[in-house]
Design a protein around this motif. Structure first.
Motif, mmCIF file in Angstrom:
data_model
loop_
_atom_site.group_PDB
_atom_site.id
_atom_site.type_symbol
_atom_site.label_atom_id
_atom_site.label_comp_id
_atom_site.label_asym_id
_atom_site.label_seq_id
_atom_site.Cartn_x
_atom_site.Cartn_y
_atom_site.Cartn_z
ATOM 1 N N ARG A 280 -0.473 -9.083 -6.362
ATOM 2 C CA ARG A 280 -0.049 -7.684 -6.265
ATOM 3 C C ARG A 280 -0.982 -6.797 -7.070
ATOM 4 O O ARG A 280 -1.691 -7.249 -7.970
ATOM 5 C CB ARG A 280 1.391 -7.538 -6.743
ATOM 6 N N ASP A 284 -0.581 0.521 -3.708
ATOM 7 C CA ASP A 284 -0.086 -0.059 -2.456
ATOM 8 C C ASP A 284 -1.086 0.078 -1.318
ATOM 9 O O ASP A 284 -0.822 -0.334 -0.196
ATOM 10 C CB ASP A 284 1.259 0.549 -2.064
ATOM 11 N N TYR A 291 0.716 2.948 -9.540
ATOM 12 C CA TYR A 291 2.056 2.547 -9.966
ATOM 13 C C TYR A 291 2.105 2.167 -11.436
ATOM 14 O O TYR A 291 3.158 2.222 -12.064
ATOM 15 C CB TYR A 291 2.556 1.381 -9.108
ATOM 16 N N ALA A 434 2.628 -3.125 -6.952
ATOM 17 C CA ALA A 434 3.198 -2.799 -5.652
ATOM 18 C C ALA A 434 2.679 -3.778 -4.622
ATOM 19 O O ALA A 434 1.564 -4.300 -4.736
ATOM 20 C CB ALA A 434 2.821 -1.370 -5.254
ATOM 21 N N PRO A 436 0.834 -4.543 -1.380
ATOM 22 C CA PRO A 436 -0.108 -3.766 -0.564
ATOM 23 C C PRO A 436 0.410 -3.576 0.858
ATOM 24 O O PRO A 436 0.996 -4.476 1.449
ATOM 25 C CB PRO A 436 -1.379 -4.617 -0.576
ATOM 26 N N ARG A 437 0.201 -2.386 1.404
ATOM 27 C CA ARG A 437 0.651 -2.053 2.751
ATOM 28 C C ARG A 437 -0.372 -2.523 3.780
ATOM 29 O O ARG A 437 -1.495 -2.897 3.439
ATOM 30 C CB ARG A 437 0.870 -0.540 2.886
#
Length: 708
Positions: A280, A284, A291, A434, A436-437
């Motif tokens: 992580r 993101d 974050y 976060a 990751p998207r």
């Protein structure tokens, strides 16, 4: 099948009836397609080797006269005999696969050796320079050669040892960005897509032997031209892997393409093997927000909605929560009311009952059962938002079990309590991350600003088309090699050398000892070739080769990154950005060595006559660290930093004792044709040292282990 089409056409020319019958049978067979990705597996590729000396038995092409820009004779000839010396040397050649035997007498200087991919090769390496600033760190290596053959060479040095591969293959745009069998693949080529797939499949099959099956990652970037076919090819080639694709914005301004949407992105496939874990990040990747800088801990809403939140799915979580009418918070929690039971009557005095949401005739639920909610309230882990009793609007929030665990292990810190007794929290330094998207939209990934412009900063007078953003490659790798600081990373379409540069940045950020193997050929740009040919130059001439991608771009870029100086010796101006900001002129504490792939005779290898070209492969197999044994030892044995070499087996006792006393040896190479004596030496070696028999292991690897 395109090869079969050509053969059928030749058959029809000689015997029309036979040709037509063959064509009918071929069409019937071709119509029975298997499920999955189907494409023409064209005849194996071939590559010209202008730097290779012509030997008897070689396959060759006859070059056009110097100064000509015409395409040369593409037929293949076999060298039957060589006569003469120096510039006067001549070759007797015979046409291969000719219907009518044909021979010719040709000047050796007008021949170029050709290697077909169905032929076995016996590779070696010749060093063409090095940069050393990293002390005892492993060397990054840059190999100039046909990437398919280099991949085959790596099956001897790195079989099952590669932790990560990042490649940016040709996108098959129809421009002159890649060749198949010495021809540029144009947009009008009817077999354009199948040639690309055949080209990629051959290389990916070798890759499967290199990746660590227990934990590794293959990262492939592509645009819209081939991403659908590539996805299917990856699924088909690596059925055991987990594959995911993300979209990455690399050109926020967009590229207009006629009557199309302006393209701003490309695609990245992540092919995960074994137990590889995704690290992580504090971003993101969809938003620039960091974050790690967040002060506020987000509490979860207690109300559940959606299909999984329906009362029928969570019958134990339907109950009233009694909120004080003065708006000061929760007074108590009621008991579960099952579907067949009536709801309780009056709420306790001074309170109002708040039930789970109802909408469109559906009843939903709370996230936890009453007993759990009461326990959370006692811990200060439940709070209310802005209360509006006229509308019965009472937002209720709680801390999840993961958040409570984070308090226990220190990732969340309790800094006090509010007036209603609820906890006040903050994230511990470095604990915020976060997931990751799947859409990446990062300023740092702009290929123009942080690819093209950055490369111009490193090498002001040199240009390379469409280099990747340094920080985009760095981010993609970080997700999978962050925790493995000694990872071995491979890029066999290395282009300008961005991957090696990114690995150096990762090492600087955490003191890692990761090493990168970069592979590229020394192809000269299509536009420049005509000019060079008119000047009487050919591939293999020093004045031609100096303009090739490896010599002109890749090696100078990696050297500039390490030294902090441009190829002209000036300090690089400007600073690196993002994650780790520092002046580019500082360079990196790293080592790199540059090699050119050679093609050896198996006879010369077996007779110990090619040791100097095999030596770098032995060094790489042992980790590419420290000193290399470049010559056969006069004393019959020698021990370097990570490996040893035994040539005289009568000195085996001293050799094994020295290795045992050294303590850091990984591989012991033993030159012998006697398997019994080899096994005797192997038994005398300390545990943990890999015994390797030369040259049997080398020859058998390239004779039998590479599937054809």
């Amino acid at each position: 099948m395109s090869r079969l089409t050509d053969l059928i056409a030749r058959a029809k020319a000689k015997d029309a009836a036979l040709g037509e019958e063959l064509e009918r049978e071929f069409k019937a067979l071709a119509s029975r397609r298997a499920f999955g990705l189907n494409f023409e597996r064209h005849r194996p590729e071939s590559v010209e080797l202008p730097g290779r000396h012509v030997r008897r038995g070689d396959k060759v092409r006859v070059l056009p006269p110097r100064g000509s820009t015409q395409r040369g004779d593409q037929r293949l000839w076999r060298v039957i005999r060589l006569d003469g010396e120096g510039e006067e040397r001549r070759a007797q050649v015979a046409l291969i696969d000719a219907e009518v035997p044909e021979r010719a007498d040709v000047a050796v200087a007008d021949l170029v050796v050709v290697a077909e991919f169905r032929d076995y090769i016996y590779p070696g390496l010749v060093s063409t320079g090095r940069v050393q600033r990293g002390g005892d760190k492993p060397f990054h290596t840059v190999i100039n050669g046909e990437n398919f053959h280099v991949l085959e060479a790596l099956t001897y040095t790195h079989r099952g040892k590669i932790d990560a591969i990042y490649i940016d293959p040709p996108y098959n745009t129809g421009a002159r960005d890649w060749k198949y069998n010495n021809d540029y693949v144009e947009s009008e080529d009817l077999y354009r897509h199948s040639k690309w797939l055949a080209f990629m499949e051959r290389r990916l099959k070798v890759v499967s032997a290199l990746l660590n099956p227990k934990r590794s990652i293959l990262i492939v970037t592509i645009d819209e031209k081939e991403y659908l076919r590539l996805g299917l090819l990856l699924e088909q080639t690596f059925p055991e892997a987990e594959i995911q694709m993300v979209s990455s914005v690399i050109n926020p301004k967009g590229t207009a393409r006629g009557n199309e949407f302006a393209r701003v992105d490309e695609y990245i496939f992540f092919v995960k093997f074994g137990g590889i874990a995704l690290s992580r990040s504090n971003r993101d990747m969809l938003n620039e927000r960091d974050y790690a800088l967040d002060e506020d801990v987000r509490w979860r809403g207690l109300a559940r909605t959606g299909r999984k939140g329906l009362r029928a799915h969570n019958p134990g979580s339907w109950y009233p929560i009694y909120v004080k009418t003065d708006g000061s918070g929760i007074q108590s929690v009621g008991d579960t009311v099952l579907v067949e039971e009536p709801e309780p009557g009056e709420a306790p005095e001074g309170t109002v009952a708040i039930w789970p949401p109802r909408a469109n005739g559906q009843e939903y639920s709370w996230s936890v059962v009453p007993e759990t909610l009461r326990a959370l309230i006692d811990k200060g882990a439940v709070r209310t938002g802005r209360i509006d009793l006229k509308k019965l609007s009472v937002p209720i929030y709680y801390l999840s079990f993961n958040q409570l665990s984070a308090i226990e292990d220190g990732r969340l810190q309790v800094i006090g309590k509010a007036e209603d007794g609820t906890l006040e929290l903050k994230y511990a330094t470095g604990s915020r991350s976060a997931a990751p998207r799947t859409i990446w939209n990062m300023t740092s990934h702009d290929a123009g600003s942080h690819g093209t412009s950055l490369l111009r900063t490193l090498m002001p007078d040199r240009r390379f088309p469409f280099p990747k953003s340094l920080y985009a490659v760095e981010d993609a790798l970080r997700f999978f090699v962050k925790e493995k600081t000694d990872a071995v990373i491979l890029d066999f379409f290395s282009g300008s050398g961005t991957t090696a540069h990114a690995v150096m940045r990762l090492n600087r950020q955490d003191g890692g000892r990761r090493q990168c193997i970069s592979v590229t050929n020394n192809e000269v740009a299509a536009d420049e070739q005509a000019t060079l040919r008119k000047a009487g130059l050919r591939p293999g001439d020093p004045d031609w080769e100096k303009w090739g991608i490896c010599d002109y771009i890749t090696k100078p870029r990696i050297a500039a990154a390490i030294t902090g100086k441009t190829p002209e010796g000036k300090e690089i101006e400007g600073d690196y950005k993002f994650t780790d900001e520092f002046p580019m002129a500082e360079g990196f504490d790293e080592n790199a060595e540059f090699f050119t792939l050679t093609y050896e005779s198996h006879v010369a290898v077996g007779a110990n006559f090619a040791f100097q070209r095999i030596a770098p492969l032995l060094w790489m197999r042992a980790g590419a660290e420290g000193r290399r044994i470049d010559d056969l030892p006069a004393d019959g044995w020698e021990v370097a930093d990570t490996y040893g070499l035994l040539v005289d087996l009568d000195r085996a006792g001293t050799f094994c004792a020295t290795i045992a006393a050294h303590g850091g040896i990984r591989v012991a190479y033993v030159v012998t044709d006697d398997d019994r004596r080899f096994q005797s030496v192997a038994r005398a070696l300390p545990g943990g040292v890999e015994p390797v028999r030369l040259y049997e292991s080398y020859l058998s690897n390239f004779r039998f282990s590479i599937g054809r």
